[in-house]
Design a protein around this motif. Structure first.
Motif, PDB file in Angstrom:
ATOM      1  N   VAL A 158       0.499  -1.530   0.054  1.00 36.44           N
ATOM      2  CA  VAL A 158      -0.098   0.302  -0.168  1.00 36.44           C
ATOM      3  C   VAL A 158       1.141   1.247   0.355  1.00 36.44           C
ATOM      4  CG1 VAL A 158      -2.188   1.598   1.239  1.00 36.44           C
ATOM      5  CG2 VAL A 158      -1.722  -1.166   1.415  1.00 36.44           C
ATOM      6  N   GLU A 159       0.949   2.057  -1.185  1.00 36.49           N
ATOM      7  CA  GLU A 159       1.481   3.188  -1.122  1.00 36.49           C
ATOM      8  C   GLU A 159       0.876   3.880  -0.507  1.00 36.49           C
ATOM      9  OE1 GLU A 159       4.546   2.789  -2.803  1.00 36.49           O
ATOM     10  OE2 GLU A 159       4.262   1.319  -4.405  1.00 36.49           O
ATOM     11  N   ASP A 160       2.195   5.264  -0.349  1.00 37.75           N
ATOM     12  CA  ASP A 160       1.990   6.656   0.604  1.00 37.75           C
ATOM     13  C   ASP A 160       0.287   6.731   0.396  1.00 37.75           C
ATOM     14  OD1 ASP A 160       3.922   5.884   2.365  1.00 37.75           O
ATOM     15  OD2 ASP A 160       5.088   7.431   1.867  1.00 37.75           O
ATOM     16  N   SER A 161      -0.558   6.821  -0.701  1.00 36.43           N
ATOM     17  CA  SER A 161      -1.104   7.442  -1.468  1.00 36.43           C
ATOM     18  C   SER A 161      -2.396   7.159  -1.479  1.00 36.43           C
ATOM     19  CB  SER A 161      -1.237   7.703  -2.567  1.00 36.43           C
ATOM     20  OG  SER A 161      -0.593   6.377  -3.638  1.00 36.43           O
ATOM     21  N   GLY A 162      -2.406   5.387  -1.132  1.00 38.39           N
ATOM     22  CA  GLY A 162      -3.176   4.697  -0.519  1.00 38.39           C
ATOM     23  C   GLY A 162      -3.352   3.546  -1.762  1.00 38.39           C
ATOM     24  N   ASN A 163      -2.590   3.572  -2.514  1.00 37.82           N
ATOM     25  CA  ASN A 163      -2.633   2.773  -3.479  1.00 37.82           C
ATOM     26  C   ASN A 163      -2.371   1.668  -3.181  1.00 37.82           C
ATOM     27  OD1 ASN A 163      -4.531   4.508  -4.932  1.00 37.82           O
ATOM     28  ND2 ASN A 163      -2.588   5.375  -6.416  1.00 37.82           N
ATOM     29  N   GLU A 164      -2.763   0.731  -3.682  1.00 40.29           N
ATOM     30  CA  GLU A 164      -2.756  -0.680  -3.964  1.00 40.29           C
ATOM     31  C   GLU A 164      -1.487  -1.251  -4.877  1.00 40.29           C
ATOM     32  OE1 GLU A 164      -5.306  -3.585  -3.072  1.00 40.29           O
ATOM     33  OE2 GLU A 164      -5.690  -2.707  -1.045  1.00 40.29           O
TER      34      GLU A 164
END
Length: 188
Positions: free
Chosen positions: A61-67
């Motif tokens: 899970v990236e800092d942006s919230g994207n998986e």
């Protein structure tokens, strides 16, 4: 599961029932429910997992919230976060069951013990690791050299079981395209 493990490992070296029994005794059979984590992001990976039944994904899970999905694994595949497993550091990725999944999980200590008792197991894992590295290298080359449509067709051709078992938005994440664009590709 013992018979399944026997057939799998004998693809790489000659194992007998005594070897398989020892491997089996040094592991733990665990069943994970759908969406349950085998490994949580930022935790130390304590096991190598042999998947007897089921399907998992490895993702971050990236800092942006994207998986960002980096791998899937199904029956008769091994999965782990190798960096975390070997170096005993926090994993940047999580491993999550996408179906009810049964695994044989083996700790690093038990695996080292098995390598000393069954030297051909280390050879088998070397070959398995080489095959995994080749697969990751091919995936990276495919992502660099092919457009999204060709990446999707290659995915479906090489891994037909996944396209039926994995939600389309996860396939899109794995292929590094948007779900909407994947939908357009599939309509063609």
């Amino acid at each position: 599961m013992k018979n399944q493990l026997y057939k799998y490992l004998n693809r790489y070296a000659k194992f007998d029932n005594v070897d398989i029994e020892l491997i089996y005794k040094n592991g733990v059979i665990q069943t994970y429910d759908n969406k349950e984590f085998l490994l949580e992001q930022n935790s130390v990976c304590k096991y190598k997992y042999f998947i007897s039944k089921g399907l998992v994904r490895q993702y971050k899970v990236e800092d942006s919230g994207n998986e960002n999905i980096s791998a899937f694994a199904i029956e008769n595949w091994w999965i782990t976060n190798l960096d975390s497993f070997i170096n005993e550091t926090n994993s940047l990725n999580a491993i999550q069951a996408l179906e009810e999944t049964t695994v044989l999980q083996i700790t690093k200590e038990n695996l080292e013990h098995l390598y000393s008792k069954i030297p051909k197991l280390e050879r088998a894992f070397r070959i398995i690791s080489e095959n995994m590295l080749i697969a990751f290298q091919r995936k990276n080359e495919l992502h660099m050299n092919k457009n999204s449509e060709k990446r999707y067709y290659n995915f479906v051709e090489k891994l037909p079981n996944f396209s039926q078992r994995v939600p389309q938005y996860m396939i899109a994440s794995y292929l590094n395209i948007t779900p909407e664009y994947l939908s357009e590709i599939r309509k063609k």
